[in-house]
Design a protein around this motif. Sequence first.
Motif, PDB file in Angstrom:
ATOM      1  N   ALA A  56      41.204  47.554  58.660  1.00  0.00           N
ATOM      2  CA  ALA A  56      40.656  48.227  57.473  1.00  0.00           C
ATOM      3  C   ALA A  56      41.744  48.540  56.452  1.00  0.00           C
ATOM      4  O   ALA A  56      41.574  48.279  55.254  1.00  0.00           O
ATOM      5  CB  ALA A  56      39.919  49.503  57.877  1.00  0.00           C
ATOM      6  N   CYS A  57      42.856  49.097  56.905  1.00  0.00           N
ATOM      7  CA  CYS A  57      43.926  49.429  55.947  1.00  0.00           C
ATOM      8  C   CYS A  57      44.604  48.164  55.420  1.00  0.00           C
ATOM      9  O   CYS A  57      45.047  48.136  54.272  1.00  0.00           O
ATOM     10  CB  CYS A  57      44.948  50.368  56.585  1.00  0.00           C
ATOM     11  N   GLY A  58      44.676  47.121  56.242  1.00  0.00           N
ATOM     12  CA  GLY A  58      45.225  45.854  55.768  1.00  0.00           C
ATOM     13  C   GLY A  58      44.388  45.291  54.633  1.00  0.00           C
ATOM     14  O   GLY A  58      44.910  44.857  53.598  1.00  0.00           O
ATOM     15  N   LEU A  59      43.085  45.331  54.799  1.00  0.00           N
ATOM     16  CA  LEU A  59      42.181  44.895  53.735  1.00  0.00           C
ATOM     17  C   LEU A  59      42.338  45.787  52.506  1.00  0.00           C
ATOM     18  O   LEU A  59      42.384  45.294  51.367  1.00  0.00           O
ATOM     19  CB  LEU A  59      40.733  44.912  54.234  1.00  0.00           C
ATOM     20  N   GLY A  60      42.442  47.090  52.730  1.00  0.00           N
ATOM     21  CA  GLY A  60      42.651  48.022  51.617  1.00  0.00           C
ATOM     22  C   GLY A  60      43.950  47.774  50.890  1.00  0.00           C
ATOM     23  O   GLY A  60      44.014  47.845  49.656  1.00  0.00           O
ATOM     24  N   LEU A  61      45.016  47.469  51.648  1.00  0.00           N
ATOM     25  CA  LEU A  61      46.322  47.174  51.027  1.00  0.00           C
ATOM     26  C   LEU A  61      46.237  45.945  50.132  1.00  0.00           C
ATOM     27  O   LEU A  61      46.711  45.969  48.987  1.00  0.00           O
ATOM     28  CB  LEU A  61      47.374  46.930  52.107  1.00  0.00           C
ATOM     29  N   VAL A  62      45.667  44.889  50.653  1.00  0.00           N
ATOM     30  CA  VAL A  62      45.568  43.647  49.870  1.00  0.00           C
ATOM     31  C   VAL A  62      44.692  43.861  48.643  1.00  0.00           C
ATOM     32  O   VAL A  62      45.058  43.456  47.529  1.00  0.00           O
ATOM     33  CB  VAL A  62      45.033  42.490  50.744  1.00  0.00           C
ATOM     34  N   THR A  63      43.569  44.528  48.821  1.00  0.00           N
ATOM     35  CA  THR A  63      42.644  44.744  47.705  1.00  0.00           C
ATOM     36  C   THR A  63      43.282  45.593  46.611  1.00  0.00           C
ATOM     37  O   THR A  63      43.280  45.197  45.434  1.00  0.00           O
ATOM     38  CB  THR A  63      41.345  45.409  48.202  1.00  0.00           C
ATOM     39  N   THR A  64      43.834  46.745  46.981  1.00  0.00           N
ATOM     40  CA  THR A  64      44.428  47.613  45.952  1.00  0.00           C
ATOM     41  C   THR A  64      45.651  46.957  45.324  1.00  0.00           C
ATOM     42  O   THR A  64      45.877  47.099  44.120  1.00  0.00           O
ATOM     43  CB  THR A  64      44.798  48.999  46.525  1.00  0.00           C
ATOM     44  N   GLY A  65      46.418  46.226  46.120  1.00  0.00           N
ATOM     45  CA  GLY A  65      47.593  45.543  45.577  1.00  0.00           C
ATOM     46  C   GLY A  65      47.215  44.474  44.564  1.00  0.00           C
ATOM     47  O   GLY A  65      47.811  44.377  43.484  1.00  0.00           O
ATOM     48  N   LEU A  66      46.218  43.667  44.907  1.00  0.00           N
ATOM     49  CA  LEU A  66      45.797  42.602  43.986  1.00  0.00           C
ATOM     50  C   LEU A  66      45.121  43.167  42.736  1.00  0.00           C
ATOM     51  O   LEU A  66      45.347  42.660  41.627  1.00  0.00           O
ATOM     52  CB  LEU A  66      44.883  41.605  44.695  1.00  0.00           C
ATOM     53  N   VAL A  67      44.329  44.212  42.891  1.00  0.00           N
ATOM     54  CA  VAL A  67      43.698  44.825  41.716  1.00  0.00           C
ATOM     55  C   VAL A  67      44.769  45.395  40.789  1.00  0.00           C
ATOM     56  O   VAL A  67      44.700  45.219  39.563  1.00  0.00           O
ATOM     57  CB  VAL A  67      42.671  45.907  42.128  1.00  0.00           C
ATOM     58  N   ARG A  68      45.782  46.041  41.354  1.00  0.00           N
ATOM     59  CA  ARG A  68      46.863  46.571  40.523  1.00  0.00           C
ATOM     60  C   ARG A  68      47.616  45.427  39.835  1.00  0.00           C
ATOM     61  O   ARG A  68      47.940  45.505  38.651  1.00  0.00           O
ATOM     62  CB  ARG A  68      47.843  47.389  41.363  1.00  0.00           C
ATOM     63  N   ALA A  69      47.907  44.358  40.593  1.00  0.00           N
ATOM     64  CA  ALA A  69      48.636  43.227  40.019  1.00  0.00           C
ATOM     65  C   ALA A  69      47.852  42.577  38.885  1.00  0.00           C
ATOM     66  O   ALA A  69      48.420  42.201  37.857  1.00  0.00           O
ATOM     67  CB  ALA A  69      48.947  42.204  41.111  1.00  0.00           C
ATOM     68  N   MET A  70      46.551  42.468  39.053  1.00  0.00           N
ATOM     69  CA  MET A  70      45.721  41.890  37.993  1.00  0.00           C
ATOM     70  C   MET A  70      45.722  42.769  36.753  1.00  0.00           C
ATOM     71  O   MET A  70      45.606  42.270  35.638  1.00  0.00           O
ATOM     72  CB  MET A  70      44.293  41.673  38.486  1.00  0.00           C
ATOM     73  N   GLY A  71      45.871  44.070  36.943  1.00  0.00           N
ATOM     74  CA  GLY A  71      45.964  44.982  35.801  1.00  0.00           C
ATOM     75  C   GLY A  71      47.267  44.803  35.037  1.00  0.00           C
ATOM     76  O   GLY A  71      47.302  44.922  33.816  1.00  0.00           O
ATOM     77  N   PHE A  72      48.351  44.500  35.764  1.00  0.00           N
ATOM     78  CA  PHE A  72      49.654  44.292  35.115  1.00  0.00           C
ATOM     79  C   PHE A  72      49.736  42.913  34.452  1.00  0.00           C
ATOM     80  O   PHE A  72      50.410  42.733  33.446  1.00  0.00           O
ATOM     81  CB  PHE A  72      50.801  44.414  36.116  1.00  0.00           C
ATOM     82  N   PHE A  73      49.082  41.927  35.065  1.00  0.00           N
ATOM     83  CA  PHE A  73      49.136  40.550  34.587  1.00  0.00           C
ATOM     84  C   PHE A  73      47.702  40.017  34.462  1.00  0.00           C
ATOM     85  O   PHE A  73      47.247  39.218  35.285  1.00  0.00           O
ATOM     86  CB  PHE A  73      49.931  39.669  35.566  1.00  0.00           C
ATOM     87  N   PRO A  74      46.958  40.459  33.448  1.00  0.00           N
ATOM     88  CA  PRO A  74      45.520  40.163  33.366  1.00  0.00           C
ATOM     89  C   PRO A  74      45.169  38.686  33.241  1.00  0.00           C
ATOM     90  O   PRO A  74      44.072  38.295  33.576  1.00  0.00           O
ATOM     91  CB  PRO A  74      45.052  40.946  32.142  1.00  0.00           C
ATOM     92  N   THR A  75      46.071  37.845  32.813  1.00  0.00           N
ATOM     93  CA  THR A  75      45.728  36.427  32.644  1.00  0.00           C
ATOM     94  C   THR A  75      46.034  35.612  33.895  1.00  0.00           C
ATOM     95  O   THR A  75      46.077  34.396  33.846  1.00  0.00           O
ATOM     96  CB  THR A  75      46.492  35.837  31.446  1.00  0.00           C
ATOM     97  N   GLY A  76      46.252  36.267  35.026  1.00  0.00           N
ATOM     98  CA  GLY A  76      46.553  35.551  36.272  1.00  0.00           C
ATOM     99  C   GLY A  76      48.029  35.319  36.483  1.00  0.00           C
ATOM    100  O   GLY A  76      48.427  34.686  37.453  1.00  0.00           O
ATOM    101  N   GLY A  77      48.857  35.823  35.607  1.00  0.00           N
ATOM    102  CA  GLY A  77      50.295  35.621  35.726  1.00  0.00           C
ATOM    103  C   GLY A  77      50.909  36.276  36.957  1.00  0.00           C
ATOM    104  O   GLY A  77      52.029  35.949  37.332  1.00  0.00           O
ATOM    105  N   PHE A  78      50.169  37.165  37.595  1.00  0.00           N
ATOM    106  CA  PHE A  78      50.714  37.829  38.783  1.00  0.00           C
ATOM    107  C   PHE A  78      50.981  36.821  39.900  1.00  0.00           C
ATOM    108  O   PHE A  78      51.849  37.029  40.739  1.00  0.00           O
ATOM    109  CB  PHE A  78      49.791  38.953  39.270  1.00  0.00           C
ATOM    110  N   LEU A  79      50.260  35.709  39.908  1.00  0.00           N
ATOM    111  CA  LEU A  79      50.485  34.702  40.945  1.00  0.00           C
ATOM    112  C   LEU A  79      51.817  33.970  40.761  1.00  0.00           C
ATOM    113  O   LEU A  79      52.293  33.335  41.678  1.00  0.00           O
ATOM    114  CB  LEU A  79      49.334  33.695  40.956  1.00  0.00           C
TER     115      LEU A  79
END
Length: 158
Positions: A56-79
């Motif tokens: 559960a926390c692993g899923l939460g880590l990935v989800t919150t991390g990716l959502v935050r990254a998408m906020g910093f790099f909205p055009t997909g540049g986070f990848l």
Amino acid sequence: MDLFLKSLHLLFGALFLGNMIVSAVWKNLADRSRQPQVLLFSARLVLLTDWIFIAACGLGLVTTGLVRAMGFFPTGGFLKQPWIHIPLGFFVVSGLIWALALLPIEIQQRKLAEEAVQTGTIPAVYDRLSLRWNLLGALATLFILATLFVMVFKPLPS
């Protein structure tokens, strides 16, 4: 909103890593007891807490991390950011070790502990599985610590 996501991400990380460390200590102390009832109790709860805190926390880590990254790099540049995708890769490797090796060992050890309670004898295979669990668990933990290091210090070029 980002402060909330960051706080949630840090909480998931603390619970995730804390469970890894506490489970290892707890399981090893139970194994040293050589008491089938203690082994069974430990095996059941290590499995339970792994599902609660690792899955559960692993899923939460990935989800919150990716959502935050998408906020910093909205055009997909986070990848394209090595400090994001390299630790994500480390995290995935650790998750694969857990899902493909550690979890099956835990399930098998629970069954062996159930048999040990009935027979009063701990089979030798239980000890071999414990050694394998400790080695693979240490490897999975190293990948998580590498993930943590890269995410915090970002030593890779942006």
